[in-house]
Design a protein around this motif. Sequence first.
Motif, PDB file in Angstrom:
ATOM      1  N   VAL A   1      -8.367  50.869  38.409  1.00 18.40           N
ATOM      2  CA  VAL A   1      -8.988  52.195  38.502  1.00 18.40           C
ATOM      3  C   VAL A   1      -8.365  53.019  39.624  1.00 18.40           C
ATOM      4  CG1 VAL A   1     -11.166  53.411  38.885  1.00 18.40           C
ATOM      5  CG2 VAL A   1     -11.130  51.355  37.487  1.00 18.40           C
ATOM      6  N   TYR A   2      -8.134  52.407  40.779  1.00 20.07           N
ATOM      7  CA  TYR A   2      -7.615  53.170  41.911  1.00 20.07           C
ATOM      8  C   TYR A   2      -6.160  53.596  41.689  1.00 20.07           C
ATOM      9  CZ  TYR A   2      -7.058  54.795  46.668  1.00 20.07           C
ATOM     10  OH  TYR A   2      -6.825  55.583  47.760  1.00 20.07           O
ATOM     11  N   SER A   3      -5.353  52.768  41.051  1.00 21.53           N
ATOM     12  CA  SER A   3      -3.977  53.174  40.774  1.00 21.53           C
ATOM     13  C   SER A   3      -3.950  54.326  39.774  1.00 21.53           C
ATOM     14  CB  SER A   3      -3.152  51.997  40.263  1.00 21.53           C
ATOM     15  OG  SER A   3      -3.656  51.528  39.034  1.00 21.53           O
ATOM     16  N   ALA A   4      -4.832  54.315  38.793  1.00 21.70           N
ATOM     17  CA  ALA A   4      -4.914  55.442  37.859  1.00 21.70           C
ATOM     18  C   ALA A   4      -5.343  56.705  38.588  1.00 21.70           C
ATOM     19  CB  ALA A   4      -5.884  55.123  36.728  1.00 21.70           C
ATOM     20  N   PHE A   5      -6.272  56.567  39.512  1.00 17.16           N
ATOM     21  CA  PHE A   5      -6.721  57.712  40.308  1.00 17.16           C
ATOM     22  C   PHE A   5      -5.571  58.293  41.120  1.00 17.16           C
ATOM     23  CE2 PHE A   5      -8.237  59.022  44.547  1.00 17.16           C
ATOM     24  CZ  PHE A   5      -8.978  60.144  44.200  1.00 17.16           C
ATOM     25  N   LYS A   6      -4.766  57.452  41.735  1.00 18.57           N
ATOM     26  CA  LYS A   6      -3.667  57.932  42.577  1.00 18.57           C
ATOM     27  C   LYS A   6      -2.495  58.490  41.752  1.00 18.57           C
ATOM     28  CE  LYS A   6      -3.678  57.611  46.640  1.00 18.57           C
ATOM     29  NZ  LYS A   6      -4.151  58.598  47.613  1.00 18.57           N
ATOM     30  N   ILE A   7      -2.250  57.963  40.567  1.00 19.33           N
ATOM     31  CA  ILE A   7      -1.110  58.387  39.762  1.00 19.33           C
ATOM     32  C   ILE A   7      -1.406  59.689  39.017  1.00 19.33           C
ATOM     33  CG2 ILE A   7       0.371  57.761  37.805  1.00 19.33           C
ATOM     34  CD1 ILE A   7      -0.009  54.838  38.679  1.00 19.33           C
ATOM     35  N   ALA A   8      -2.619  59.878  38.554  1.00 19.00           N
ATOM     36  CA  ALA A   8      -2.958  61.052  37.745  1.00 19.00           C
ATOM     37  C   ALA A   8      -2.682  62.343  38.517  1.00 19.00           C
ATOM     38  CB  ALA A   8      -4.422  60.996  37.332  1.00 19.00           C
ATOM     39  N   PRO A   9      -1.965  63.281  37.894  1.00 15.65           N
ATOM     40  CA  PRO A   9      -1.659  64.522  38.601  1.00 15.65           C
ATOM     41  C   PRO A   9      -2.844  65.481  38.676  1.00 15.65           C
ATOM     42  CG  PRO A   9      -0.582  64.500  36.461  1.00 15.65           C
ATOM     43  CD  PRO A   9      -1.244  63.174  36.635  1.00 15.65           C
ATOM     44  N   LYS A  10      -3.726  65.454  37.689  1.00 15.20           N
ATOM     45  CA  LYS A  10      -4.893  66.335  37.650  1.00 15.20           C
ATOM     46  C   LYS A  10      -6.075  65.539  37.122  1.00 15.20           C
ATOM     47  CE  LYS A  10      -2.298  70.499  36.588  1.00 15.20           C
ATOM     48  NZ  LYS A  10      -2.089  71.577  35.615  1.00 15.20           N
TER      49      LYS A  10
ATOM     50  N   VAL B   1     -15.312  47.790  39.801  1.00 16.57           N
ATOM     51  CA  VAL B   1     -15.207  49.134  39.234  1.00 16.57           C
ATOM     52  C   VAL B   1     -16.223  50.066  39.879  1.00 16.57           C
ATOM     53  CG1 VAL B   1     -15.639  50.464  37.127  1.00 16.57           C
ATOM     54  CG2 VAL B   1     -14.173  48.470  37.047  1.00 16.57           C
ATOM     55  N   ILE B   2     -17.444  49.608  40.028  1.00 14.98           N
ATOM     56  CA  ILE B   2     -18.489  50.447  40.618  1.00 14.98           C
ATOM     57  C   ILE B   2     -18.153  50.791  42.069  1.00 14.98           C
ATOM     58  CG2 ILE B   2     -20.907  50.452  41.365  1.00 14.98           C
ATOM     59  CD1 ILE B   2     -21.490  48.807  38.786  1.00 14.98           C
ATOM     60  N   LEU B   3     -17.685  49.816  42.823  1.00 14.99           N
ATOM     61  CA  LEU B   3     -17.341  50.076  44.227  1.00 14.99           C
ATOM     62  C   LEU B   3     -16.169  51.041  44.366  1.00 14.99           C
ATOM     63  CD1 LEU B   3     -17.812  46.594  45.897  1.00 14.99           C
ATOM     64  CD2 LEU B   3     -19.248  48.602  46.112  1.00 14.99           C
ATOM     65  N   VAL B   4     -15.144  50.885  43.529  1.00 13.56           N
ATOM     66  CA  VAL B   4     -14.002  51.791  43.636  1.00 13.56           C
ATOM     67  C   VAL B   4     -14.385  53.194  43.171  1.00 13.56           C
ATOM     68  CG1 VAL B   4     -12.848  51.399  41.414  1.00 13.56           C
ATOM     69  CG2 VAL B   4     -11.506  51.904  43.427  1.00 13.56           C
ATOM     70  N   LEU B   5     -15.255  53.314  42.182  1.00  8.55           N
ATOM     71  CA  LEU B   5     -15.734  54.645  41.781  1.00  8.55           C
ATOM     72  C   LEU B   5     -16.532  55.292  42.907  1.00  8.55           C
ATOM     73  CD1 LEU B   5     -16.830  54.323  38.052  1.00  8.55           C
ATOM     74  CD2 LEU B   5     -14.974  55.693  38.990  1.00  8.55           C
ATOM     75  N   PHE B   6     -17.364  54.517  43.542  1.00  9.94           N
ATOM     76  CA  PHE B   6     -18.126  55.029  44.680  1.00  9.94           C
ATOM     77  C   PHE B   6     -17.180  55.516  45.781  1.00  9.94           C
ATOM     78  CE2 PHE B   6     -20.406  54.312  48.715  1.00  9.94           C
ATOM     79  CZ  PHE B   6     -21.462  55.195  48.520  1.00  9.94           C
ATOM     80  N   TYR B   7     -16.150  54.737  46.076  1.00  7.52           N
ATOM     81  CA  TYR B   7     -15.168  55.111  47.095  1.00  7.52           C
ATOM     82  C   TYR B   7     -14.423  56.386  46.693  1.00  7.52           C
ATOM     83  CZ  TYR B   7     -10.970  55.015  49.939  1.00  7.52           C
ATOM     84  OH  TYR B   7      -9.953  55.364  50.770  1.00  7.52           O
ATOM     85  N   ILE B   8     -14.025  56.474  45.434  1.00  8.92           N
ATOM     86  CA  ILE B   8     -13.283  57.644  44.959  1.00  8.92           C
ATOM     87  C   ILE B   8     -14.131  58.899  45.060  1.00  8.92           C
ATOM     88  CG2 ILE B   8     -12.390  58.709  42.842  1.00  8.92           C
ATOM     89  CD1 ILE B   8     -11.245  55.919  42.139  1.00  8.92           C
ATOM     90  N   PHE B   9     -15.383  58.809  44.630  1.00  6.04           N
ATOM     91  CA  PHE B   9     -16.229  60.004  44.668  1.00  6.04           C
ATOM     92  C   PHE B   9     -16.578  60.400  46.097  1.00  6.04           C
ATOM     93  CE2 PHE B   9     -17.150  58.908  40.159  1.00  6.04           C
ATOM     94  CZ  PHE B   9     -16.649  60.084  39.626  1.00  6.04           C
ATOM     95  N   LYS B  10     -16.744  59.433  46.991  1.00  3.77           N
ATOM     96  CA  LYS B  10     -16.968  59.757  48.402  1.00  3.77           C
ATOM     97  C   LYS B  10     -15.737  60.428  48.994  1.00  3.77           C
ATOM     98  CE  LYS B  10     -20.750  58.462  50.335  1.00  3.77           C
ATOM     99  NZ  LYS B  10     -21.721  59.407  50.824  1.00  3.77           N
ATOM    100  N   LYS B  11     -14.565  59.920  48.647  1.00  4.23           N
ATOM    101  CA  LYS B  11     -13.316  60.483  49.153  1.00  4.23           C
ATOM    102  C   LYS B  11     -13.120  61.911  48.646  1.00  4.23           C
ATOM    103  CE  LYS B  11      -8.434  59.342  49.449  1.00  4.23           C
ATOM    104  NZ  LYS B  11      -7.406  58.393  49.098  1.00  4.23           N
ATOM    105  N   ARG B  12     -13.412  62.151  47.376  1.00  2.70           N
ATOM    106  CA  ARG B  12     -13.268  63.491  46.824  1.00  2.70           C
ATOM    107  C   ARG B  12     -14.303  64.448  47.402  1.00  2.70           C
ATOM    108  NH1 ARG B  12      -8.649  64.779  44.326  1.00  2.70           N
ATOM    109  NH2 ARG B  12      -9.705  66.227  42.962  1.00  2.70           N
ATOM    110  N   GLN B  13     -15.477  63.932  47.721  1.00  5.29           N
ATOM    111  CA  GLN B  13     -16.537  64.755  48.288  1.00  5.29           C
ATOM    112  C   GLN B  13     -16.156  65.232  49.688  1.00  5.29           C
ATOM    113  OE1 GLN B  13     -20.322  62.775  48.856  1.00  5.29           O
ATOM    114  NE2 GLN B  13     -21.315  64.431  47.725  1.00  5.29           N
TER     115      GLN B  13
END
Length: 134
Positions: free
Chosen positions: A66-75, A119-131
């Motif tokens: 999940v995190y690699s997809a988050f970092k690679i995606a351009p938008k 998956v849940i933890l990385v989603l939580f981290y991603i949304f906190k980071k984006r926030q």
Amino acid sequence: MKQNTKNILRWLFLLPLAFIFTLLIDFPVHFILYSALSGGNEPFITPYPETPELIISPFFRAIAFVYSAFKIAPKFKCKVSIIFSILWILPALSLYIFVNNSHESKPSIIPVISGIIGVILVLFYIFKKRQKEY
């Protein structure tokens, strides 16, 4: 290279690179677990147990996927991370259900739960980071 071409290539290689990073995370996880549990002059446990690796590996694989997809995606990074989370959870659960119903030896659900927790933890981290960015 134009930015448009770069974005197209990133979208094109998003899924294959996420799979590659998922496979690559196994090497350090296995090395750390193996050296921690059975390394040195006085091994902690003899012979090497497979259960910790069966529990911890899916956790880190899910995070890497999940995190690699988050970092690679351009938008649309958050949407991509949600889609890749679903791409992780649904096959894991359906494969567990299929194997559980078709074989006499019942597999453990613990690796599946471990991956879902990752998956849940990385989603939580991603949304906190984006926030924090906004």
